[in-house]
Design a protein around this motif. Structure first.
Motif, PDB file in Angstrom:
ATOM      1  N   VAL A 163       0.906  -1.196  -0.029  1.00  0.00           N
ATOM      2  CA  VAL A 163      -0.107  -0.107   0.168  1.00  0.00           C
ATOM      3  C   VAL A 163       0.909   1.180  -0.008  1.00  0.00           C
ATOM      4  N   LEU A 164       0.710   2.223  -1.092  1.00  0.00           N
ATOM      5  CA  LEU A 164       1.400   3.197  -1.264  1.00  0.00           C
ATOM      6  C   LEU A 164       0.666   4.632  -0.596  1.00  0.00           C
ATOM      7  N   SER A 165       1.394   5.629  -0.062  1.00  0.00           N
ATOM      8  CA  SER A 165       0.740   6.897  -0.018  1.00  0.00           C
ATOM      9  C   SER A 165       1.510   7.974  -0.977  1.00  0.00           C
ATOM     10  N   GLY A 166       1.253   9.107  -1.122  1.00  0.00           N
ATOM     11  CA  GLY A 166       1.625  10.107  -1.997  1.00  0.00           C
ATOM     12  C   GLY A 166       2.923  10.894  -1.478  1.00  0.00           C
ATOM     13  N   GLY A 167       3.055  12.073  -2.136  1.00  0.00           N
ATOM     14  CA  GLY A 167       4.062  12.926  -1.442  1.00  0.00           C
ATOM     15  C   GLY A 167       5.498  12.375  -1.610  1.00  0.00           C
ATOM     16  N   SER A 168       6.432  12.665  -0.592  1.00  0.00           N
ATOM     17  CA  SER A 168       7.860  12.493  -0.918  1.00  0.00           C
ATOM     18  C   SER A 168       8.151  11.050  -0.692  1.00  0.00           C
ATOM     19  N   LEU A 169       7.243  10.292  -0.017  1.00  0.00           N
ATOM     20  CA  LEU A 169       7.627   8.763   0.124  1.00  0.00           C
ATOM     21  C   LEU A 169       7.778   8.262  -1.131  1.00  0.00           C
ATOM     22  N   VAL A 170       7.053   8.575  -2.348  1.00  0.00           N
ATOM     23  CA  VAL A 170       7.323   7.783  -3.478  1.00  0.00           C
ATOM     24  C   VAL A 170       8.867   8.058  -3.880  1.00  0.00           C
ATOM     25  N   SER A 171       9.377   9.271  -3.702  1.00  0.00           N
ATOM     26  CA  SER A 171      10.863   9.514  -4.078  1.00  0.00           C
ATOM     27  C   SER A 171      11.606   8.507  -3.429  1.00  0.00           C
ATOM     28  N   ALA A 172      11.357   8.159  -2.269  1.00  0.00           N
ATOM     29  CA  ALA A 172      12.269   7.069  -1.605  1.00  0.00           C
ATOM     30  C   ALA A 172      12.097   5.739  -2.060  1.00  0.00           C
ATOM     31  N   LEU A 173      11.320   5.554  -2.931  1.00  0.00           N
ATOM     32  CA  LEU A 173      11.358   4.197  -3.593  1.00  0.00           C
ATOM     33  C   LEU A 173      12.309   3.823  -4.840  1.00  0.00           C
ATOM     34  N   THR A 174      12.933   5.001  -5.244  1.00  0.00           N
ATOM     35  CA  THR A 174      13.719   5.048  -6.540  1.00  0.00           C
ATOM     36  C   THR A 174      14.552   3.951  -6.520  1.00  0.00           C
ATOM     37  N   LYS A 175      15.210   3.525  -5.401  1.00  0.00           N
ATOM     38  CA  LYS A 175      16.163   2.383  -5.414  1.00  0.00           C
ATOM     39  C   LYS A 175      15.499   1.129  -5.640  1.00  0.00           C
ATOM     40  N   LEU A 176      14.386   0.906  -5.285  1.00  0.00           N
ATOM     41  CA  LEU A 176      13.567  -0.437  -5.669  1.00  0.00           C
ATOM     42  C   LEU A 176      13.693  -0.733  -7.366  1.00  0.00           C
ATOM     43  N   ALA A 177      13.868   0.210  -8.262  1.00  0.00           N
ATOM     44  CA  ALA A 177      13.652   0.265  -9.563  1.00  0.00           C
ATOM     45  C   ALA A 177      15.059   0.436 -10.132  1.00  0.00           C
ATOM     46  N   GLN A 178      16.135   0.324  -9.307  1.00  0.00           N
ATOM     47  CA  GLN A 178      17.505   0.094  -9.833  1.00  0.00           C
ATOM     48  C   GLN A 178      18.330  -0.902  -9.465  1.00  0.00           C
ATOM     49  N   ALA A 179      19.205  -1.102 -10.327  1.00  0.00           N
ATOM     50  CA  ALA A 179      20.148  -2.444  -9.988  1.00  0.00           C
ATOM     51  C   ALA A 179      20.998  -2.406  -8.704  1.00  0.00           C
ATOM     52  N   PRO A 180      21.209  -3.384  -7.829  1.00  0.00           N
ATOM     53  CA  PRO A 180      20.674  -4.819  -8.164  1.00  0.00           C
ATOM     54  C   PRO A 180      19.329  -4.936  -7.618  1.00  0.00           C
TER      55      PRO A 180
END
Length: 257
Positions: free
Chosen positions: A45-62
């Protein structure tokens, strides 16, 4: 009174936002793997705001290659009642910064029906959650509440979480899973939100707070016993689950050691 939280149990402080994002990605990756091994799905479950920016490492290797994205099911803890392509849409923010960069099936991303008004959208989203329980995607708690594997939360400068604001009547809601709100103190005013019982039924709740602007509220969450409702973030303590706050040093303040 809402109890103050123990930082030794619930607080993880990182030197900066980059280290925080790395630690968060590692934690989420491990939760994902454990849930998929146990039941074949991971409900987030996601929320909005600055939280989403903290998820960027999930979309990066490794990390991106270590996660079975086909088993993810993504929900929102709250949403502004606007079109999905509106700049205020939490769905749009999550799509642009995170969801478009990973391979979660579109059918497993559960945004609100943006053709409905707030009240109808809340009813529809609650029905969607109920259907997810019936189909085995979602577990239920001992109280019969939906039990998400992970709820990710940010915290507003007033201590609000989701669209549950200080001393708002929705803080007292105990029957519904999803409610509409027409008078949000923060625009836009029309929103839907999961309620406190649902958030506190989760297997894991992770808060993300960064920057000096959050330090005062983090200090209050971990340092004061406040009347219930005054600080919604302090009212999150899963009944049968895990709670952890991921913060950078600036937000940790006096608890950053």
């Amino acid at each position: 009174m809402a109890p103050k939280l123990d930082p030794s149990l619930h607080l993880k402080a990182f030197d900066d936002g980059g280290k925080l994002a790395e630690g968060l990605a590692d934690h989420i990756s491990k939760l994902s793997a454990a849930s998929i091994e146990r039941k074949g799905a991971f409900t987030v479950v996601l929320s909005g705001g600055s939280l989403v920016s903290a998820l960027t490492k999930l979309a990066q290797a490794p990390v991106v290659d270590q996660i079975d994205w086909s088993r993810w099911h993504v929900f929102w803890v709250d949403e502004r009642v606007v079109r999905k392509d509106d700049p205020d849409s939490s769905y749009k923010l999550a799509h642009d910064l995170f969801l478009s960069k990973v391979t979660i099936p579109v059918s497993q991303v559960y945004s609100i029906n943006d053709a409905l008004d707030a009240e109808a959208a809340a009813d529809d989203y609650q029905a969607l959650i109920a259907h997810s329980i019936q189909t085995g995607i979602l577990d239920t708690s001992q109280q019969g509440l939906p039990r998400f594997d992970l709820i990710l939360l940010g915290m507003g400068p007033d201590g609000h979480i989701a669209s549950l604001f200080p001393n708002h009547p929705l803080i007292q809601e105990r029957q519904r899973w999803v409610c509409s709100i027409a008078d949000s103190p923060k625009p836009p005013p029309q929103r839907i939100t999961m309620t406190l019982p649902v958030i506190n039924a989760a297997a894991n709740v992770v808060f993300v707070a960064s920057g000096a602007s959050k330090a005062e509220m983090v200090a209050r969450v971990f340092g004061e016993e406040l009347p219930a409702g005054e600080l919604p973030a302090q009212m999150i303590l899963p009944h049968d689950g895990n709670l952890v706050w991921y913060v950078d040093r600036a937000a940790a303040g006096q608890h950053g050691c």
